[in-house]
Every structure is written in structure tokens, then in C-alpha cells.
Design an enzyme around this catalytic site. Structure first.
Site, PDB file in Angstrom:
ATOM      1  N   GLU A 152      57.921  36.052 -50.971  1.00 46.97           N
ATOM      2  CA  GLU A 152      56.686  36.820 -50.928  1.00 46.97           C
ATOM      3  C   GLU A 152      55.979  36.831 -52.278  1.00 46.97           C
ATOM      4  O   GLU A 152      54.774  36.596 -52.367  1.00 46.97           O
ATOM      5  CB  GLU A 152      56.966  38.260 -50.472  1.00 46.97           C
ATOM      6  CG  GLU A 152      57.186  38.422 -48.979  1.00 46.97           C
ATOM      7  CD  GLU A 152      58.554  37.921 -48.525  1.00 46.97           C
ATOM      8  OE1 GLU A 152      58.681  37.500 -47.357  1.00 46.97           O
ATOM      9  OE2 GLU A 152      59.507  37.970 -49.344  1.00 46.97           O
ATOM     10  N   HIS A 170      61.406  46.985 -40.048  1.00 43.07           N
ATOM     11  CA  HIS A 170      60.343  46.267 -39.354  1.00 43.07           C
ATOM     12  C   HIS A 170      59.306  47.204 -38.748  1.00 43.07           C
ATOM     13  O   HIS A 170      58.443  46.753 -38.004  1.00 43.07           O
ATOM     14  CB  HIS A 170      60.921  45.384 -38.238  1.00 43.07           C
ATOM     15  CG  HIS A 170      61.780  44.265 -38.734  1.00 43.07           C
ATOM     16  ND1 HIS A 170      63.081  44.447 -39.123  1.00 43.07           N
ATOM     17  CD2 HIS A 170      61.506  42.950 -38.904  1.00 43.07           C
ATOM     18  CE1 HIS A 170      63.590  43.288 -39.507  1.00 43.07           C
ATOM     19  NE2 HIS A 170      62.667  42.370 -39.390  1.00 43.07           N
TER      20      HIS A 170
END
Length: 674
Positions: free
Chosen positions: A413, A480
């Protein structure tokens, strides 16, 4: 130290000498000023000048360099005016950062120098982004980024080299191995025999050279530059050198064995090169003295002018205005198409064709039209190409726009956020898809310290959109499903967008791509396929920073966003006897305070509703603002209905209990009875 002049003329050798002796003399003057208290801090590169000067001379003037603390030679070799540099180091407004940054934490786009941040490693990924821009335009250019030996221990170093290798980018990574990361010696920093050995792990070439020999540095990097361009590959260079001063002057050098100073003092890059030029008959001792006297006068003249600069008078309006980049005329041309500010009036009165779309389809439509509108828009993310992304929003995009513009990334990321910023340096727009908003924590530093601050620091825009699939209600658990939008509302320079319906999803996404500032675009996963609405087929923008009245009412004002809008609408449907006034924030940074004030005034009773946890949620900030600015409009205490102060659980029953809407009834009942 042996110097090989290759085919360099006497004039070229003298030019190289002038390039390396100037930063040395400036450094010596800065140390005097530091002792006199005329500057506050200094990171010395004495003994390492050959690396910065040699590598900068080896590049073209329009190739980006990402320097660090000890690379004064980059700035002087790129012909940056010394008076303005002195003003920068004094914290003067007429420096390169208007007094907002220190020493070498600034950049200059006209000089193709990117300002560093203190975290060191992230700059390497910016070089990836610049090199990607060169590659896409098929330009014969490279970017160059420096790292210290300590910086190679950071994850950003690994990510940047890996991305450059996988994407075959023309980047030169230069390690300045000066023996210490502050006080930590290299034997406590790594266990490989030499840092250049790391190149093999990424499948790229590398070389270890004498970083104090300016001709070796210059010749090596010239050759490596040609290799990177010809083969479209990155390259790692380890330059062996030594730090003759402390990490910064206040830290001193007591932790360094004295014999190392004696050993490396004999390898001084300036003195040795001087002796070589004299021994070769290129210059005489008298000519050396003349050059030094010329530079001494130049330094004193420029310093005198810098000291005459006026003292900064803080201007709050200017400081706030410089946090965000302004839209250019080129970025504003789309506004003539359609600017939808009110959803209902657009649906009922728009002359344009409308069709019903799910939330996810509207996002895909906005993304596709933005790709068509902006040929310089690059999409990046894990599995977004052939697979179409975890939620299939980019499905079919790679076939339509090609793999150059729709790019699968390695599983990282931080480097991809940095690459996106690097693309901005070269005028590209970019989008990064976080596979889940939860994963943004791994790219947090790049977002809050590089993207958000770069325009305020030295005027460089960050034309980056980060899409953030977020939220619960799908039983995906604590990694999540969390709502982390409030993390970023505290960061000046970012824009945080959170649509609740298909029309806004498309319009706000288009607006995000038209905005030269970094936008975090939150998309609630549970809304993707559960919510539909009428959406104009055309390319249009919903303005960032403007809230929308979803429903007018008289009893209670609910201020919310995202899934909260649908919770409130469902409650209203089930309780027709209560009249709710519903304000959808749409943008969380910057907030639409005018709309908030009007919504408060409408009913005098306010409920702040969000899926995020209570403590630290955006509701607390809005509540404080209302109390401070709208207290006289209130007829009851402000209430907040939010999720539990726990991580979001996996079990569906536990998740329902966690979510704010499980307590919405009781909060409205309490407020209506007040």
C-alpha cells in the site's frame, strides 16, 4: 584514491570542481552561523558531497531527484539561488516553503527537486511514480532517489524497489552508506555483506562504488542512467562514504570512534579531487584559491541580501488558503456540463437522460467517464486489472483502457500511494483502490505526511484519489469492516468524501478526479448492490464540500452520512408520526458548516448519527462546533448515536448489536421526549 578522467576535458573537470567545492564552502559557513545562533538546525553533508554533486551532474536538468538531509549538492548543482536558499534555512517567507519547512524539507518543481519528509523511506516510491510517468510517455529519462544505510531497513525501501522491478521502471536508487543511522552503526542495521546485495533479491542490477570519488560517482551514474533507459529497468548503487559530522549538529560525534575520522579524513572528496587536478596540471594552486575567493564573496553577498529579508508577519487567512491547491482553468472546464447540487431537483427537473443504477454501477460509470475525460488518469490497485477488483468495479476496464492505465500492483500500500504522488509531480492523475479501507493503515504515513502536506509545504499538488471500500453489515469482521474515515478528518490537506446514494457516488467521484487535492473516497460496501437510484447518464459533478438535505422535517434534525442516511430513512418510513429533517454530509473534510447551521435551526433538536465508533468519531467534532456556534438555536442537548467503542465483530448478531442503528430508536425517542 584514484581518479579516472575518461574523456572529460579540462573545462569539464574544472566545472565539476566548482560544483563540489561550492556546497562544501556553504556548509562551512552554515556551521559558523549555527554557532552564532543565526540558524536553528543543520544536517551536514561534509565528506559526502561527491555523491550529491556527481549524481546530479550525471542527470538531465529536467529529471526528478528525491534528495535527503545531506544532499546540499543537489540544490546547488541544480543552480538554485543561494539568497533564496539562505532565506529557506532562516525560515523566511521568501524561501521555498514560506517559512513552513526546515533545512532540506522542501522541493522546487522548476528545479525538478522533490521535498523530503523526515520518514526517509517514502521518497523512494515517489521516484517510482515519476519513472512510471516517463515510461508511459516513452521519454528517455530516469528518476533518482537517495536512501541512507539506515533507511534500507524501512519497509518503504523494500516496497519501492520491488514495485520498480516488477513494473520495470527507469529508477536509480542511490544508497549513501555513511556508516551510521544517527548513532546506530551499520553492524546493528543489517547483516548482509553489503547493501548492494539486496539488489539480487529484487531481480535487479546493482553496484558498489567509492562515494567519495566524484569522477567515479559521475561516470557510474551516467552509465547506469543509459542502462535504465535502454533496458527500462531500475538500478541500485551503494556509495561508500562517511559522515564527518553528527546526524545533525546538536547530536555531536562522541559515539563514533576517533580512528574512523582519521581514516576517512584522508578520503575527503574535495581535497583529494583538488590534489588530482593540481597534479594533472588541470589547475594551479592559484586558480584554486581564486575559485574559493570567488565563492566566498558570492556566499557573503547572498547571505547579506538574505539577512535583509523582512520578518514574517503571520497571516492566518493565507495559511489556511494554502492548505489546498486551487483548481486551474483546465481543471474547471467540465463545470459547464452540469453541476448538480440538489439531488431531488436534478431528478425531477434535469433535461438530461436519467436511468436507474445501483450504487456500484454508478461508481463504475463515474470511473469510466473520468478515464475517458482524462487521458492522463492512471488506475492502480491489487487485482483491479483482469480480475476487476475485489468488488468488480473495474471489471472490463483493462480491455477498454489497457494495462498501462489499469495496473495491478504488488501487495503493498505505502509504495503505491507514493507512486501516485510521484505521478502528480509529472502532471498525471491517479487513483489507488484500497482493497478494503482497513488496509489503509499500511499506507497511512504516505497519506498523512506526504499527500496531505505537500501543497502547504512547497506548493506541489497531489492529484490523487484513494478509493476506500468501507463499513460493516456484511459479517466481515474487524479487519474488513471497520469505519475509519474519522482518522483522516483531522489531517489538513486531505479531502474526505463519503456518498450515500448512486447519484452522489458518481458525481462526487468525478469531482474527486477533477480536484487537484488528495481525496479519500469512502464507499460503503453494504450499499454497493443494495441501493439504487436515478442517475444522469452524462458526465457531471456533485460538488465536494456541500451537504445535501435529503428530507425536510420539523421535529428532529439528523445529521449523518453513508449508511446512516438509509437508517434514518428506514426509521422515518416506520414512524410517519415523527417528522425528521435529514442532512447528508456527503463530505466530511471540509465540512459544510453553513448547511449544518441551517439544519440545526430547522428543528432545534439534533441527533448526530454515524456507523463509526462513538469516541473520536466525526460526530464529536460536529457537536462541539454546534455548541460553540449554534447554541442559541438548540432546544435540547445534542445527542450522538454511534457504534460501540469496540472493534467490529464477525458474528452477525454481535455485529448488529455493535452497529449504531441498533440504538437509533431509543436515541430518537429520548430526543423527541426532551
Amino acid at each position: 584514491m584514484e581518479f579516472n578522467r575518461t574523456k572529460l576535458s579540462d573545462a569539464e573537470l574544472i566545472f565539476i570542481y566548482r560544483s563540489i567545492v561550492l556546497p562544501r564552502m556553504i556548509e562551512e559557513k552554515m556551521l559558523v552561523l549555527l554557532r552564532q545562533g543565526k540558524i536553528s538546525k543543520w544536517f551536514s553533508g561534509i565528506g559526502q558531497e561527491a555523491i550529491a554533486v556527481g549524481s546530479t551532474l550525471a542527470l538531465q536538468k529536467d529529471e526528478w531527484i528525491m534528495p535527503l538531509h545531506r544532499n546540499l549538492g543537489v540544490f546547488t548543482t541544480r543552480q538554485m539561488g543561494l539568497e533564496k536558499l539562505f532565506k529557506q534555512w532562516q525560515g523566511n517567507k521568501d524561501g521555498y516553503s514560506k517559512g513552513r519547512e526546515r533545512s532540506f524539507h522542501f522541493g522546487s518543481k522548476p528545479h525538478y527537486i522533490c521535498g523530503m519528509i523526515s520518514h526517509l523511506g517514502p521518497q523512494l516510491a515517489l521516484a517510482d511514480g515519476v519513472a512510471l510517468a516517463y515510461k508511459l510517455r516513452k521519454e528517455n529519462k530516469v528518476s533518482l532517489a537517495y536512501s541512507g544505510d539506515g533507511g534500507t531497513s524501512e519497509g518503504d525501501f523494500h516496497e519501492a524497489l520491488n514495485v520498480a522491478a516488477v513494473w520495470e521502471l527507469p529508477v536509480i536508487f542511490v544508497i549513501e552508506n555513511n556508516g551510521y543511522g544517527l548513532s546506530t552503526p551499520v553492524n546493528e542495521q543489517y547483516r548482509c555483506e553489503s547493501l548492494v546485495d539486496k539488489a539480487k533479491g529484487y531481480g535487479i542490477e546493482g553496484i558498489r562504488i567509492d562515494g567519495n570519488n566524484i569522477l567515479e560517482v559521475y561516470d557510474t551514474i551516467r552509465g547506469v542512467r543509459e542502462y535504465c533507459i535502454q533496458h527500462q529497468q531500475p538500478y541500485l548503487i551503494e556509495c561508500m562514504t562517511f559522515r564527518m559530522r553528527g546526524h545533525e549538529e546538536a547530536s555531536g560525534t562522541k559515539y563514533v570512534p576517533q580512528e574512523l575520522f582519521e581514516e576517512w579524513g584522508k578520503k575527503d572528496p574535495v581535497k583529494n579531487y583538488e590534489q588530482f587536478l593540481v597534479s594533472e596540471g588541470v589547475v594551479t594552486e592559484m586558480q584554486i584559491a581564486d575559485i574559493r575567493n570567488e565563492f566566498r564573496d558570492y556566499i557573503e553577498t547572498e547571505l547579506k541580501a538574505a539577512f535583509q529579508a523582512e520578518k514574517i508577519v503571520p497571516d492566518t487567512k493565507e495559511e489556511i488558503a494554502d492548505v489546498y491547491a486551487k483548481k486551474s482553468v483546465a481543471n474547471s472546464q467540465w463545470s459547464n456540463d452540469i453541476n448538480i447540487e440538489d439531488k431531488q431537483s436534478a431528478i425531477h427537473h434535469s433535461p438530461f437522460t436519467l436511468h436507474e443504477q445501483r450504487f456500484i454501477d454508478a461508481l463504475q460509470d463515474g470511473l469510466r467517464q473520468s478515464m475517458e475525460q482524462h487521458e492522463n488518469l492512471i488506475l492502480m490497485g491489487q487485482d483491479i486489472a483482469e480480475y476487476g477488483g475485489a468488488f468488480k468495479i473495474t471489471e472490463g476496464f483493462v480491455e477498454k483502457f489497457g494495462k498501462n492505465r489499469v495496473r495491478n500492483t504488488p501487495l503493498c500500500e505505502s509504495a503505491i500511494v507514493g507512486t501516485a504522488l510521484g505521478l502528480s509531480l509529472e502532471g498525471y492523475k491517479s487513483m489507488m483502490e484500497m482493497q478494503f479501507a482497513d488496509f489503509v493503515s499500511v499506507g497511512f504515513n504516505q497519506i498523512v505526511n506526504n499527500l496531505a502536506k505537500i501543497h502547504y509545504r512547497w506548493g506541489q499538488n497531489a492529484d490523487v484519489v484513494i478509493r476506500m471500500p468501507t463499513g460493516g453489515g456484511v459479517g466481515a469482521g474487524p479487519f474488513h469492516s471497520q469505519s475509519n474515515e474519522a482518522w483522516f478528518t483531522h489531517v489538513p490537506g486531505l479531502k474526505v468524501v463519503y456518498p450515500s446514494n448512486p447519484q452522489d457516488a458518481k458525481g462526487l467521484l468525478i469531482a474527486a478526479f477533477n480536484d487537484p487535492n488528495p481525496v479519500l473516497f469512502f464507499e460503503h460496501k453494504a450499499l454497493y448492490r443494495s441501493v439504487s437510484g436515478m442517475v444522469p447518464e452524462i458526465y457531471y459533478e456533485t460538488p465536494i464540500g456541500k451537504a445535501a438535505v435529503v428530507k425536510e422535517g420539523t421535529d428532529i434534525t439528523i445529521i449523518t452520512y453513508g449508511s446512516g442516511v438509509h437508517w434514518a430513512l428506514k426509521y422515518q418510513e416506520q414512524h410517519p408520526d415523527i417528522s425528521l429533517h435529514l442532512l447528508d454530509l456527503r463530505t466530511l473534510l471540509p465540512l459544510d458548516y453553513e448547511a449544518i447551521r441551517k439544519a440545526v435551526a430547522t428543528t432545534g433538536k439534533v441527533l448526530l448519527l454515524h456507523e463509526d465508533t462513538l469516541t473520536g468519531g466525526i460526530g464529536g467534532e460536529i457537536s462541539a462546533w454546534i455548541c460553540e456556534h449554534c447554541f442559541e438555536l438548540l432546544d435540547a442537548p445534542i445527542m450522538r448515536c454511534a457504534s460501540l467503542d469496540t472493534p467490529i465483530p464477525f458474528n452477525l448478531d454481535l455485529e448488529k448489536s455493535f452497529m449504531a442503528n441498533s440504538r437509533l430508536d431509543q436515541y430518537i425517542d429520548k430526543l423527541i421526549r426532551y
